[in-house]
Design a protein around this motif. Sequence first.
Motif: not given
Length: 594
Positions: A447-469
């Motif tokens: 429930s915590e990653i549903v909303f904006d987690f991916f966007d925030k992850l991209k912005s704090i890592s300048r687009g470098y971080a990639s996510l799989d779950y």
Amino acid sequence: MENIRNFCIIAHIDHGKSTLADRLLEFTGTLNERQMEAQVLDNMDLEKEKGITIKSHAIQMKYKLDGQEYILNLIDTPGHVDFSYEVSRSIAACEGALLIVDASQGIEAQTISNLYLALEHDLEIIPVMNKIDLPHAMPEEVTDEIVELIGCKREDVIRASAKEGKGIEEILQAVVRRIKAPKGDPKAPLQAMIFDSVFNSFRGIEIYMRVVNGTIRKGDKITFVNTGQEYFAEEIGVLKLDKQPRSEISAGNVAYLISGIKVASEVHVGDTITHPDRRGESLKGFEEVKPMVFAGIYPVDTTEFEELRASMEKLKLNDASLVWELETSAALGFGFRCGFLGMLHMEIIQERLEREFNMTVITTVPSVEFKAFLTDGEELSVNAPSEMPDPTRINYLEEPYIKAQIISKSEYIGPIISLCMDKRGVIKNQNYLTTDRVEMSFEMPLSEIVFDFFDKLKSISRGYASLDYQLIGFRESDMVKLDVMLNGEKVDALSAIVHRGKSHEWGRKLCEKLRELIPRQMFDIAIQAAIGQKIVARENLSAIRKNVLAKCYGGDISRKRKLLDKQKKGKKRMRQIGSVEVPQEAFMAILKIE
């Protein structure tokens, strides 16, 4: 059959799958110059606009090597984690896969996840390093990463540049030499697996299938094993850029079938097609799709409900990962509770309903599936806040947890860990792939990653971080239902299920956001957030009022007070009978909460 090769292209987002597919089609002469355009297989407007692949696309090419002509069936797949179900279905129709890795970005989370999907199906993997023409490409380091991941030899990694057309011939030779020809017996009873379908308003449903055993001829009587429906094969053929009819298709081929089916619910992806007189066994289909995010979709105009239902059925043909059931809401009337694989998937479905079917819809706040264990021992699935039982009957609640794999540059470790901790995550593992790239795994609530987690992850890592779950199961949590009330009336479409520790802050921010979004009325509006009977936040939206004192110039104060009192009584009466119009933006307010 010896000369057929079925393969797909898998990679992380933006590593150049569709561009590489363009070059392969160009090189084999499948398309002439007039038909050629960038990302030619991405035929949806949305795909072109957003620059992503949403649907898998199959196409057949011919290629000559050592005097033999080979038939290559290529399936281009999406790279985003939200469309991984498309990838898993494409993989089931193939014997080999091209694994594309960007020479400047290296291996990312979705690369690994798609690779494991392919290995589970025992596919032959051909590693390709793309974009070697970029000025900041790191071919040696990336080759090391690929060798370590797959365990192949260094010389097995093909260096290519899809943009400039380098390495294309080596890729085609590797496809022919390394990928096995399909197994299957053309004389056995027919078994063909449906891996995709699309609705054509003139000809009915077009089915895309992989023929595993047997032969299908034009005009044959066919039956669907799981639904038991019988039809005639009016037209069969292979998929070039447009469909090319054939009189028969035998084992090992990827083909399309048109048989005038008009009812969308009769075709299921993963079903097996066979002949009624010589029946083949049902093939093992795909695993059932597991939706991650649930949201309600309602027609803006309640009279369009039946049209929306027909549109949803047609859309489900083309996107088998969409799951839906009927739902009613006090505020919005009849609609559907839909399950999506992620937020991007949800956004794309809403866009496609509006573009392809002209349906304007309201989407409610997304939520995930919770499990409620009641005091009498009963277990309930809660997909929406409105389904939440009375708090006095609940013994405890469980929420879904995921294992998230994040790959990033090492300089962003700190901000990423603090973001995950803020989302109630726990770090489980940290592993350096190279001196500069680190892989972290976290366990955190879905429930915590549903909303904006991916966007925030991209912005704090300048687009470098990639996510799989992936989902790892349910765990007990202290969750509460937060209701939103306008003038004391609950608006069920705005309710949410949140963690108790965050509920007060969440309620306060939501009320502030709604105050900005709800237009002012002729009467005061109280916007409140409540947990059960307890109000945790409140904002007031003041009334628009007419200046009733304009006609009093000078004179006694009692005259003015009399007019003001009269206005006040009118406003009070208006408030009792007035209803608050809630605009579409307000339903999505929760998504904008920081």
